[in-house]
Design a protein around this motif. Structure first.
Motif, PDB file in Angstrom:
ATOM      1  N   VAL A 178      -5.578   0.303  -3.443  1.00  0.00           N
ATOM      2  CA  VAL A 178      -5.082   1.659  -3.191  1.00  0.00           C
ATOM      3  C   VAL A 178      -5.330   2.546  -4.409  1.00  0.00           C
ATOM      4  N   PHE A 179      -5.101   2.007  -5.595  1.00  0.00           N
ATOM      5  CA  PHE A 179      -5.353   2.784  -6.825  1.00  0.00           C
ATOM      6  C   PHE A 179      -6.816   3.218  -6.887  1.00  0.00           C
ATOM      7  N   ALA A 180      -7.709   2.319  -6.512  1.00  0.00           N
ATOM      8  CA  ALA A 180      -9.138   2.613  -6.604  1.00  0.00           C
ATOM      9  C   ALA A 180      -9.631   3.525  -5.480  1.00  0.00           C
ATOM     10  N   PHE A 181      -9.043   3.373  -4.283  1.00  0.00           N
ATOM     11  CA  PHE A 181      -9.549   4.096  -3.109  1.00  0.00           C
ATOM     12  C   PHE A 181      -8.451   4.903  -2.412  1.00  0.00           C
ATOM     13  N   HIS A 182      -7.540   5.466  -3.175  1.00  0.00           N
ATOM     14  CA  HIS A 182      -6.386   6.126  -2.557  1.00  0.00           C
ATOM     15  C   HIS A 182      -6.740   7.302  -1.634  1.00  0.00           C
ATOM     16  N   PRO A 183      -7.801   8.083  -1.880  1.00  0.00           N
ATOM     17  CA  PRO A 183      -8.097   9.150  -0.911  1.00  0.00           C
ATOM     18  C   PRO A 183      -8.433   8.595   0.473  1.00  0.00           C
ATOM     19  N   GLN A 184      -9.209   7.514   0.502  1.00  0.00           N
ATOM     20  CA  GLN A 184      -9.575   6.909   1.785  1.00  0.00           C
ATOM     21  C   GLN A 184      -8.366   6.258   2.457  1.00  0.00           C
ATOM     22  N   VAL A 185      -7.527   5.581   1.672  1.00  0.00           N
ATOM     23  CA  VAL A 185      -6.348   4.923   2.239  1.00  0.00           C
ATOM     24  C   VAL A 185      -5.381   5.954   2.804  1.00  0.00           C
ATOM     25  N   ALA A 186      -5.219   7.067   2.111  1.00  0.00           N
ATOM     26  CA  ALA A 186      -4.286   8.096   2.561  1.00  0.00           C
ATOM     27  C   ALA A 186      -4.678   8.661   3.920  1.00  0.00           C
ATOM     28  N   ARG A 187      -5.970   8.606   4.253  1.00  0.00           N
ATOM     29  CA  ARG A 187      -6.415   9.116   5.558  1.00  0.00           C
ATOM     30  C   ARG A 187      -6.123   8.149   6.699  1.00  0.00           C
ATOM     31  N   LEU A 188      -5.786   6.901   6.385  1.00  0.00           N
ATOM     32  CA  LEU A 188      -5.497   5.895   7.422  1.00  0.00           C
ATOM     33  C   LEU A 188      -4.017   5.924   7.797  1.00  0.00           C
ATOM     34  N   ARG A 189      -3.507   7.094   8.103  1.00  0.00           N
ATOM     35  CA  ARG A 189      -2.069   7.245   8.297  1.00  0.00           C
ATOM     36  C   ARG A 189      -1.557   6.447   9.486  1.00  0.00           C
ATOM     37  N   ALA A 209       0.831  -1.210   0.000  1.00  0.00           N
ATOM     38  CA  ALA A 209       0.000   0.000   0.000  1.00  0.00           C
ATOM     39  C   ALA A 209       0.863   1.257   0.000  1.00  0.00           C
ATOM     40  N   SER A 210       1.959   1.248   0.755  1.00  0.00           N
ATOM     41  CA  SER A 210       2.823   2.432   0.781  1.00  0.00           C
ATOM     42  C   SER A 210       3.455   2.665  -0.582  1.00  0.00           C
ATOM     43  N   GLY A 211       3.859   1.580  -1.254  1.00  0.00           N
ATOM     44  CA  GLY A 211       4.404   1.723  -2.597  1.00  0.00           C
ATOM     45  C   GLY A 211       3.359   2.216  -3.580  1.00  0.00           C
ATOM     46  N   ALA A 212       2.147   1.686  -3.469  1.00  0.00           N
ATOM     47  CA  ALA A 212       1.070   2.113  -4.366  1.00  0.00           C
ATOM     48  C   ALA A 212       0.706   3.574  -4.136  1.00  0.00           C
ATOM     49  N   LEU A 213       0.674   4.008  -2.871  1.00  0.00           N
ATOM     50  CA  LEU A 213       0.382   5.413  -2.581  1.00  0.00           C
ATOM     51  C   LEU A 213       1.447   6.325  -3.165  1.00  0.00           C
ATOM     52  N   ALA A 214       2.717   5.915  -3.039  1.00  0.00           N
ATOM     53  CA  ALA A 214       3.803   6.702  -3.623  1.00  0.00           C
ATOM     54  C   ALA A 214       3.637   6.799  -5.133  1.00  0.00           C
ATOM     55  N   ALA A 215       3.201   5.694  -5.760  1.00  0.00           N
ATOM     56  CA  ALA A 215       2.985   5.691  -7.211  1.00  0.00           C
ATOM     57  C   ALA A 215       1.833   6.604  -7.604  1.00  0.00           C
ATOM     58  N   VAL A 216       0.754   6.582  -6.815  1.00  0.00           N
ATOM     59  CA  VAL A 216      -0.389   7.457  -7.100  1.00  0.00           C
ATOM     60  C   VAL A 216       0.036   8.918  -7.002  1.00  0.00           C
TER      61      VAL A 216
END
Length: 201
Positions: free
Chosen positions: A75-86, A16-23
């Motif tokens: 993460v690609f599909a729901f990255h705004p929600q995932v980013a809030r789960l810091r 997920a951290s790698g996918a967020l960095a990619a997004v």
């Protein structure tokens, strides 16, 4: 079973951290999946290459690839929600760091490499995927900055090495060492501990 579940939790957190960095780097869906898998599996692949295990274990075990790819797609599909789960992501990342660093050391010791070599390989197993992630998106790797990250991984690896030299049972040693890594990493985040840097002249 619990250790396996925690290992998958760490793997998913790394993916997920790698996918967020990619997004954030505006990569397409394929790039997101590749970076997620690289982050999740990179450390283990480096470990196996260093130890002469071919093909690498994670490339021969489909659940690892599947879990990493599914996490990256979500993460690609729901990255705004995932980013809030810091905070939950940081906890999961710390668990992954502890488990991968200590299990990497254990795998190396099982192949009869010297203890100091096993400790370095274990640390690399924990931090390798994240370092590759940062390089691929054009950032200085987190492990080379002020964060107490690589030091926590190395501490856990050394504890496994000491337990091996003392001929202690492997499973309890791995569990305790993993817990120490997680605790050090989370306390460092909470207390905002940083490694010293050189003063500007």
């Amino acid at each position: 079973m619990m250790l396996v579940a925690l290992e998958f939790l760490g793997l998913v957190a790394f993916a997920a951290s790698g996918a967020l960095a990619a997004v954030r780097a505006r990569l397409d869906v394929f790039g997101v999946i590749v970076l997620g898998l690289t982050t999740a599996l990179g450390g283990g692949i480096i470990r196996d290459v260093l130890l002469g295990v071919h093909p690498p274990t994670t490339l021969r075990t489909w659940p690892y690839l599947t879990a990493g790819a599914v996490a990256a797609i979500l993460v690609f599909a729901f990255h705004p929600q995932v980013a809030r789960l810091r905070r939950p992501m940081l906890v999961a990342d710390a668990i992954g760091l502890g488990l991968f660093a200590t299990s990497g050391t254990g795998v190396a010791l099982a192949l009869d490499v010297p203890v100091y070599t096993a400790c370095l390989i274990g640390m690399t197993t924990g931090i390798g995927g994240g370092a590759i992630r940062d390089l691929l998106v054009g950032e200085i790797p987190l492990v080379l900055r002020r964060e107490i990250y690589a030091l926590a991984a190395l501490l856990g690896a050394v504890l496994v090495g000491v337990g091996h030299l003392a001929d202690l049972p492997a499973t309890p040693v791995l569990a305790v060492a993993s817990g120490v890594v997680v605790a050090v990493r989370l306390i460092a985040l909470w207390r905002q501990w940083h490694a010293p840097v050189a003063r500007e002249t």
